[in-house]
Design an enzyme around this catalytic site. Structure first.
Site, PDB file in Angstrom:
ATOM      1  N   LYS A  34       0.832  -1.195   0.000  1.00 30.99           N
ATOM      2  CA  LYS A  34       0.000   0.000   0.000  1.00 30.99           C
ATOM      3  C   LYS A  34       0.874   1.256   0.000  1.00 30.99           C
ATOM      4  O   LYS A  34       2.084   1.180   0.187  1.00 30.99           O
ATOM      5  CB  LYS A  34      -0.922   0.000   1.217  1.00 30.99           C
ATOM      6  N   TYR A 251      15.384  29.688   9.378  1.00 26.10           N
ATOM      7  CA  TYR A 251      14.179  30.379   9.808  1.00 26.10           C
ATOM      8  C   TYR A 251      14.013  30.294  11.324  1.00 26.10           C
ATOM      9  O   TYR A 251      14.235  29.244  11.933  1.00 26.10           O
ATOM     10  CB  TYR A 251      12.942  29.764   9.150  1.00 26.10           C
TER      11      TYR A 251
END
Length: 353
Positions: A34, A251
């Site tokens: 999956k 940042y």
């Protein structure tokens, strides 16, 4: 030239890990592919796992891809069918479906075909996600067994804590009490139960994460289990600079140098699938040497400490996870699981096989 980031998929390692699963059990192996083969590429992963006895996934469209690519093994839809319109496709392509709720039973009841479907009936043994409750399960089972469209039935459940100290026994006992007397095939074991609880193996096991070279256990390394990493995510240094004490990185200025430092910028960020929440100290390999992430991960870049990696230069290879840097270790440092890192690999990252 393109950005240097890419993910190399070691298909031989996938085959090896399937072999390790087979060594651990005499049950048939339903390889879970999956989420695009846990981020490794559905068709490529399935081809490497071609010796598996079956495949498990979620979307009927992915199942059809496997059929059209020539895979003849049983293909199991782990969440079953999502509407009555999918039932003819299941019959036409000989897909096996989990049945776990009343709506699916109702859709099945309205399906006119006879003797065309293989189903796995799911018992909710305590995870409380999918499956029929213990009290209703026997009646549902009798109804499904007697249904004109059903050819055969396998019983299943899913363990919530097979990878933890609590183990599987409470759920296993529920399964034994509710379904143990039935003379039907059964499937209970995921990767963790396959490796740790042989009594749960039944007729089918459903390995997932172990096939991709990651340990299902927080306290046991994949290497200890004999598993090999399949995905290696790598990039390169694209900038180098010197910092003085007090200089900030990235940042939010979440990291400040406490001494003169040499740092590098790596062409990899959260838009590539690297976890934005990975903190300073998350391990990274540069030129084959362990070092650490610095500051906040940006969309397209991250910073790495090169103070103790004198050989590092522009273009130096950086391994974010994979060969030499276990994805489990990176995930643990980032407060997440290897499943998330592998499955979150962005489509913009090229794969090589």
């Amino acid at each position: 030239m393109s950005r240097p980031i890419h993910a190399r998929i070691d298909l031989a390692a996938l085959q090896h890990n399937l072999h390790m699963a087979r060594r651990a059990t005499s049950a048939r192996v339903m390889a879970v592919v999956k989420a695009n083969g846990y981020g490794h590429g559905l068709l490529q992963a399935a081809d490497a796992l071609r010796d598996a006895d079956g495949f498990a996934l979620l979307d009927v469209r992915d199942a059809l891809q496997l059929r059209e690519a020539g895979f003849r093994q049983p293909i199991l839809l782990l969440e079953g069918f999502f509407s009555r319109d999918e039932l003819p496709l299941l019959a036409e392509y000989e897909l096996t479906s989990v049945i776990h709720n009343q709506s699916q039973l109702d859709w099945l009841e309205a399906y006119p075909r006879r003797n065309g479907l293989s189903v796995w009936l799911k018992l909710n043994s305590g995870m409380n996600r999918l499956g029929f409750a213990s009290a209703e399960f026997p009646a549902v089972l009798e109804k499904v067994k007697a249904h004109r469209a059903v050819r055969d039935v396998t019983l299943m459940t899913h363990f919530a804590q097979a990878d933890e100290a609590a183990g599987v026994e409470p759920q296993h006992e529920v399964f034994r009490q509710v379904a143990g007397a039935q003379r039907l095939p059964c499937s209970l074991a995921n990767s963790a139960a396959l490796l740790r609880y042989p009594a749960t193996h039944g007729d089918w096991v459903r390995p997932g994460i172990m096939l991709y070279g990651s340990s299902p256990f927080a306290d046991v390394a994949a290497e200890t289990l004999g598993l090999r990493p399949v995905m290696t995510l790598s990039s390169a240094i694209i900038s180098i600079r010197q910092l003085k004490a007090g200089d900030a990185v990235g940042y939010g200025a979440t990291f400040r140098a406490d001494r003169p430092m040499r740092i590098g910028t790596v062409a990899c960020g959260y838009a590539d699938g690297y976890p934005r929440h990975a903190p300073t100290g998350t391990p990274i390999l540069v030129e084959g040497q362990r070092t650490r992430l610095l500051g906040r991960v940006s969309m397209d870049m991250l910073a790495v400490d090169l103070s103790d990696v004198p050989a590092a230069k522009i273009g130096s290879r950086v391994v974010l996870w994979g060969e030499g840097m276990a994805v489990d270790e990176v995930a643990r440092a980032a407060g997440t699981l290897s499943y998330e890192l592998l499955c979150a690999l962005a489509p913009r990252v090229p794969l090589s096989f």
